[in-house]
Design an enzyme around this catalytic site. Structure first.
Site, PDB file in Angstrom:
ATOM      1  N   ALA A 196      30.808  22.919 -58.369  1.00  0.00           N
ATOM      2  CA  ALA A 196      30.242  22.534 -57.078  1.00  0.00           C
ATOM      3  C   ALA A 196      29.369  21.297 -57.229  1.00  0.00           C
ATOM      4  O   ALA A 196      28.874  21.006 -58.320  1.00  0.00           O
ATOM      5  CB  ALA A 196      29.400  23.682 -56.541  1.00  0.00           C
ATOM      6  N   GLY A 206      31.760  26.570 -60.860  1.00  0.00           N
ATOM      7  CA  GLY A 206      32.646  27.091 -59.819  1.00  0.00           C
ATOM      8  C   GLY A 206      34.111  26.833 -60.137  1.00  0.00           C
ATOM      9  O   GLY A 206      34.992  27.613 -59.752  1.00  0.00           O
ATOM     10  N   GLU A 224      35.141  29.548 -62.322  1.00  0.00           N
ATOM     11  CA  GLU A 224      35.183  30.804 -61.553  1.00  0.00           C
ATOM     12  C   GLU A 224      36.477  30.896 -60.727  1.00  0.00           C
ATOM     13  O   GLU A 224      37.048  31.970 -60.567  1.00  0.00           O
ATOM     14  CB  GLU A 224      33.938  30.920 -60.667  1.00  0.00           C
ATOM     15  N   GLU A 241      25.873  26.757 -65.161  1.00  0.00           N
ATOM     16  CA  GLU A 241      24.883  26.948 -64.097  1.00  0.00           C
ATOM     17  C   GLU A 241      23.479  27.176 -64.633  1.00  0.00           C
ATOM     18  O   GLU A 241      22.492  26.733 -64.043  1.00  0.00           O
ATOM     19  CB  GLU A 241      25.290  28.128 -63.197  1.00  0.00           C
TER      20      GLU A 241
HETATM   21  C1  LIG Z   1      28.361  28.609 -53.347  1.00  0.00           C
HETATM   22  C2  LIG Z   1      28.861  28.437 -54.706  1.00  0.00           C
HETATM   23  C3  LIG Z   1      28.036  29.104 -55.719  1.00  0.00           C
HETATM   24  C4  LIG Z   1      28.220  28.954 -57.020  1.00  0.00           C
HETATM   25  C5  LIG Z   1      29.399  28.421 -57.621  1.00  0.00           C
HETATM   26  C6  LIG Z   1      29.362  27.100 -58.193  1.00  0.00           C
HETATM   27  C7  LIG Z   1      28.403  26.607 -58.975  1.00  0.00           C
HETATM   28  C8  LIG Z   1      28.636  25.368 -59.681  1.00  0.00           C
HETATM   29  O1  LIG Z   1      29.744  24.943 -59.891  1.00  0.00           O
HETATM   30  S1  LIG Z   1      27.258  24.542 -60.242  1.00  0.00           S
HETATM   31  C9  LIG Z   1      27.919  23.122 -61.052  1.00  0.00           C
HETATM   32  C10 LIG Z   1      28.412  23.451 -62.395  1.00  0.00           C
HETATM   33  N1  LIG Z   1      28.883  22.279 -63.060  1.00  0.00           N
HETATM   34  C11 LIG Z   1      28.122  21.547 -63.856  1.00  0.00           C
HETATM   35  O2  LIG Z   1      26.971  21.848 -64.104  1.00  0.00           O
HETATM   36  C12 LIG Z   1      28.764  20.328 -64.445  1.00  0.00           C
HETATM   37  C13 LIG Z   1      27.808  19.210 -64.551  1.00  0.00           C
HETATM   38  N2  LIG Z   1      28.439  18.013 -65.043  1.00  0.00           N
HETATM   39  C14 LIG Z   1      28.644  17.772 -66.331  1.00  0.00           C
HETATM   40  O3  LIG Z   1      28.376  18.573 -67.203  1.00  0.00           O
HETATM   41  C15 LIG Z   1      29.173  16.424 -66.696  1.00  0.00           C
HETATM   42  O4  LIG Z   1      28.873  15.550 -65.665  1.00  0.00           O
HETATM   43  C16 LIG Z   1      30.690  16.415 -66.944  1.00  0.00           C
HETATM   44  C17 LIG Z   1      30.988  17.176 -68.237  1.00  0.00           C
HETATM   45  C18 LIG Z   1      31.457  17.020 -65.809  1.00  0.00           C
HETATM   46  C19 LIG Z   1      31.162  14.960 -67.112  1.00  0.00           C
HETATM   47  O5  LIG Z   1      30.376  14.334 -68.104  1.00  0.00           O
HETATM   48  P1  LIG Z   1      30.454  12.755 -68.302  1.00  0.00           P
HETATM   49  O6  LIG Z   1      31.855  12.353 -68.449  1.00  0.00           O
HETATM   50  O7  LIG Z   1      29.504  12.424 -69.409  1.00  0.00           O
HETATM   51  O8  LIG Z   1      29.965  12.124 -66.938  1.00  0.00           O
HETATM   52  P2  LIG Z   1      28.548  12.194 -66.248  1.00  0.00           P
HETATM   53  O9  LIG Z   1      27.787  13.373 -66.696  1.00  0.00           O
HETATM   54  O10 LIG Z   1      27.909  10.871 -66.380  1.00  0.00           O
HETATM   55  O11 LIG Z   1      28.961  12.438 -64.748  1.00  0.00           O
HETATM   56  C20 LIG Z   1      29.605  11.422 -63.985  1.00  0.00           C
HETATM   57  C21 LIG Z   1      29.025  11.411 -62.610  1.00  0.00           C
HETATM   58  O12 LIG Z   1      29.345  12.651 -61.962  1.00  0.00           O
HETATM   59  C22 LIG Z   1      28.165  13.274 -61.498  1.00  0.00           C
HETATM   60  N3  LIG Z   1      28.363  14.717 -61.612  1.00  0.00           N
HETATM   61  C23 LIG Z   1      28.942  15.380 -62.620  1.00  0.00           C
HETATM   62  N4  LIG Z   1      29.010  16.673 -62.344  1.00  0.00           N
HETATM   63  C24 LIG Z   1      28.457  16.841 -61.123  1.00  0.00           C
HETATM   64  C25 LIG Z   1      28.258  17.963 -60.275  1.00  0.00           C
HETATM   65  N5  LIG Z   1      28.666  19.184 -60.622  1.00  0.00           N
HETATM   66  N6  LIG Z   1      27.655  17.760 -59.097  1.00  0.00           N
HETATM   67  C26 LIG Z   1      27.269  16.525 -58.714  1.00  0.00           C
HETATM   68  N7  LIG Z   1      27.450  15.412 -59.467  1.00  0.00           N
HETATM   69  C27 LIG Z   1      28.029  15.582 -60.650  1.00  0.00           C
HETATM   70  C28 LIG Z   1      27.076  12.755 -62.422  1.00  0.00           C
HETATM   71  O13 LIG Z   1      25.824  12.866 -61.816  1.00  0.00           O
HETATM   72  C29 LIG Z   1      27.509  11.318 -62.616  1.00  0.00           C
HETATM   73  O14 LIG Z   1      27.172  10.581 -61.478  1.00  0.00           O
HETATM   74  P3  LIG Z   1      26.040   9.488 -61.509  1.00  0.00           P
HETATM   75  O15 LIG Z   1      26.298   8.625 -62.689  1.00  0.00           O
HETATM   76  O16 LIG Z   1      26.106   8.809 -60.222  1.00  0.00           O
HETATM   77  O17 LIG Z   1      24.772  10.263 -61.664  1.00  0.00           O
END
Ligand SMILES: CC/C=C\C/C=C/C(=O)SCCNC(=O)CCNC(=O)[C@H](O)C(C)(C)COP(=O)(O)OP(=O)(O)OC[C@H]1O[C@@H](n2cnc3c(N)ncnc32)[C@H](O)[C@@H]1OP(=O)(O)O
Length: 717
Positions: free
Chosen positions: A52, A92, A95, A115
């Site tokens: 998410a 998510g 999941e 998370e």
């Molecule tokens: C109602 C629903 C209830 C619950 C279910 C769902 C819950 C969730 O899913 S919570 C989210 C869980 N996911 C994460 O925590 C993943 C987080 N992201 C990462 O670990 C990494 O970004 C990655 C492994 C996905 C990619 O790594 P990398 O290639 O090094 O890139 P960056 O980290 O620089 O990311 C690029 C760019 O994307 C933005 N970003 C990444 N993931 C998310 C996200 N989940 N939500 C929003 N934005 C995300 C990150 O900020 C970077 O953007 P900026 O450079 O502009 O900051």
């Protein structure tokens, strides 16, 4: 599957909400269409899903499509649903995959439930399904650490059914075709029991103790354990209810906002800016194909290890053979340990090959390196001598880095014929472990040099933060008033263990006195002697507790004069079991010494409560942070917070000092500083900074707007 399947794709991050809607529509359509025999879910562009949108959790307009009903919809489908996992399946995203009946992953895919790292728990039934699939120990490990696991490990755990080297989607379609007509009941995780453990209760109890000890005040890991416990004790639907309750608690705890802020702050600092408009968007890094490290003391050894781990060939240089052999032994030991940790992983360490790691006392061998990191003693004359030599020996384009925690980069650069290529790279000890790299530009440092240092940080898997040049840069400059307050509190009546306890309870990994004992009191002593604050160069007649008209505590100097340097001598602010021991115990000698000191200086000892300890230490540190921002030494509060979280043990679930100030409320921080400053008018660190006052005067805007209230966008930026 051609006509007999429905391919649902587009699990892209930014469109998670849209995707969920599309997924629901697609599944319903597939279910209703008799020509569809199976469903395959994949992502677009080789990525399954990063989960998410994290910003959505703290958005005031948070409504969104709930994920759980869609996961249930997938699972209850009468047609087999296969997930084709490429890239990442996180949060998510995973999941969703757990709702599928089968999972096929590409060998390079990574999976996880991260998370917990953003202050939440897998709230779409992940805490209930994962233990049913891979058992409690493995599920708990993934859920409480948030680690990303490679596909090979996922296969071993039974998280995926198959891994493939080639086309994941084709493999998933093949599997879907194969399972058409097979019973789906055994594949629905919500119907499976959680595999039993002979000692489940003891296991969960120990797991809770472990996460409480490791997380120090951070709620999410603890609540993750509680959610998994619910899976072991309750039927699926009740477990889901408990998961939802716990998720709600975390969402409103404040810690989730802090951790999510930290997630984005770490990414925001990659977008650096420096004087003259140079920035990350316009400057290109130079390649670093070979590096050199000068000095194989504690810092140099860690830096060499870090470079070898990043696969960058290194020349390690010492002043003579004795130091070189000592350094070589220590580096080899570190590398052996690192190699052991990496055993079984995809990467290996090639450090016995002289083409990858060469030890020398010959400066001339530095003629072809792309980058040098000088990591000798904190001594300006010595550093300048080395840099003078480097500018003669190194090739014209080589980047010259100095590992210093406080010294003036411009003065070091002045010893070279290429000040534009000189930059500060402040590593934190142990340098192969600590994530922070403070990158300090001098007056002449070029944008290319900054971009190259940032690129190096990335290669070393560190967080690079670009800051301006001033005494102590950002991290140590903010640390000075904090440590100063801690020592003043001792003068006034407190004890090292009381001060440490308050700050450790706040969440710091280690309090200021334990830290000082660990780092060695002699380090600061040497620096104070060099500054003329103590020692032979101190002017005769200088009052014991005053320097330049300001309050000064000679306590640390007095301890050093007694040979109490901390852990290394077995005595410092605490006593240790032996020289080099690590177990700190309160020292009655020190308590007596403090009493005598107070008597000598006519200080009336008083009881100091926890609130005062916390506020004086933290608010003086934060106050310095405002000064740093106002002077343009850092381009935003996020920079300070990332530095503190990654280099100074600041508890991440409190978001860093400046974020913490915003949660306490700037008016309160200001009022308290005013109060303490009135009580201690000779302590400039407690005098509220003008920028803080200004922000309060404009009604404390949100942190991300602070910098727009600086009238001049600072001389440094
Ligand atoms: C109602 C629903 C209830 C619950 C279910 C769902 C819950 C969730 O899913 S919570 C989210 C869980 N996911 C994460 O925590 C993943 C987080 N992201 C990462 O670990 C990494 O970004 C990655 C492994 C996905 C990619 O790594 P990398 O290639 O090094 O890139 P960056 O980290 O620089 O990311 C690029 C760019 O994307 C933005 N970003 C990444 N993931 C998310 C996200 N989940 N939500 C929003 N934005 C995300 C990150 O900020 C970077 O953007 P900026 O450079 O502009 O900051």
């Amino acid at each position: 599957l051609s006509k007999s399947s429905q391919i649902v794709s587009g699990l892209a991050l930014i469109t998670f909400k849209l995707f969920l809607q599309a997924l629901e529509d697609g599944l319903k359509k597939a279910d209703a269409d008799p020509s569809v025999k199976a469903v395959m879910i994949c992502g677009e562009n080789g990525k399954f899903s990063a989960g998410a949108d994290i910003r959505g959790f703290s958005s005031p307009k948070r409504h969104g499509v709930a994920l759980s009903p869609i996961v249930s919809l997938i699972e209850s489908s009468e047609k087999p649903v296969v997930a084709a996992i490429e890239g990442v399946a996180l949060g998510g995203g995973l999941e969703v995959a757990l709702g599928c009946h089968y999972r096929v992953a590409h060998a390079k895919a990574r999976m996880g439930l991260p998370e917990v790292t953003i202050g939440l728990l897998p709230g779409a039934e992940g805490t209930q399904r994962l233990p049913r699939l891979i058992g409690v120990p493995a599920a708990l490990d993934m859920i409480t650490t948030g680690k990303h696991i490679p596909a090979t490990e996922a296969l071993k755990l039974g998280l995926v059914d198959e891994i493939v080297e080639e086309n994941t989607i084709e493999a998933a379609i093949r599997l879907a075709n194969k399972v058409i007509g097979q019973p789906l009941e055994p594949r629905r995780l919500s119907l499976k029991p959680v595999p039993k453990l002979p000692n489940m209760e003891a296991f969960l109890r120990e797991a809770l103790v472990k996460v409480k000890r490791q997380a120090r005040g951070c709620l999410a890991p603890e609540l993750c354990v509680q959610a998994v416990r619910a899976a072991t004790e309750r039927p699926f639907a009740e477990g889901v209810r408990r998961e939802r309750e716990l998720f709600g608690l975390l969402l409103s705890s404040g810690q989730a906002q802090a951790l999510q802020y930290a997630f984005f702050a770490e990414r925001a600092v990659r977008r650096w800016a420096a004087p003259g408009g140079a920035s990350w968007s316009s400057a290109a890094p130079q390649p670093v194909r070979k590096a050199a490290v000068i000095g194989l003391g504690t810092m140099g050894r860690g830096i060499v290890t870090s470079l070898v781990k990043a696969n960058i060939p290194v020349v390690a240089l010492e002043q003579d053979l004795e130091y070189l052999n000592k350094g070589r032994k220590a580096v080899m030991l570190l590398l052996e340990r690192e190699a052991m940790k990496m055993e079984g992983g995809a990467q290996t360490l090639d450090f016995h090959n002289p083409a990858r790691l060469q030890f020398t006392v010959d400066f001339d061998l530095l003629c072809d390196v792309d980058l040098v990191i000088e990591a000798v003693f904190e001594n300006m004359a010595l550093k300048k001598e080395i840099f003078h030599k480097l500018s003669k020996i190194c090739k014209p384009g080589a980047l010259l880095c100095t590992n210093t925690s406080a010294l003036n980069i411009d003065e070091i650069a002045s010893a070279t014929n290429r000040p534009q290529q000189v930059i500060g790279t402040h590593f934190f000890s142990p340098a192969h472990v600590m994530r922070l790299l403070e990158i300090i530009y001098g007056r002449h440092t070029s944008p290319t040099a900054i971009a190259t240092a940032m690129q190096l940080a990335k290669a070393l898997k560190k967080v690079g933060v670009v800051v301006g040049n001033c005494f102590g840069f950002v991290g140590n400059r903010m640390m000075f008033p904090y440590v100063q307050q801690a020592v003043f509190l001792l003068e006034e009546g407190s004890r090292p263990e009381a001060v440490d306890q308050v700050l450790e309870d706040f969440g710091f990994k280690i309090g200021p006195f334990r830290m000082s004992d660990l780092a060695g009191l002699d380090v600061g002593w040497r620096s104070r002697k060099e500054q003329g604050l103590t020692g032979p160069s101190l002017a005769a007649g200088t009052p014991a507790r005053q320097r330049h008209g300001q309050r000064y505590s000679p306590l640390p100097d007095l301890l050093c004069e007694q040979g109490r340097f901390g852990q290394k001598t077995g005595k410092g602010w605490y006593q240790y079991e032996r020289a080099g021991g690590r177990t700190a115990t309160p020292d009655p000698w020190l308590h007596d010494f403090l009493s005598q000191y107070r008597d000598t200086h006519g200080i009336q000892s008083r009881f100091i409560d926890q609130e005062e300890i916390l506020e004086r230490c933290l608010f003086s540190l934060i106050n310095e942070g405002f000064a740093i921002l106002a002077e343009g030494i850092a381009s935003g509060p996020e920079h300070l917070d990332v530095i503190y979280i990654n280099g100074y043990g600041w508890p991440k679930h409190r978001g860093g000092p400046m974020f913490y100030a915003s949660t306490v409320g700037l008016p309160r921080v200001l009022a308290k500083l005013q109060k303490y400053s009135e009580a201690h008018p000779d302590v400039p660190g407690l005098r509220p900074n003008a920028f803080l006052k200004k922000l309060v005067a404009v009604r404390s805007p949100p942190l991300k707007e602070w910098m727009s209230y600086l009238s001049h966008q600072s001389p440094k930026l």
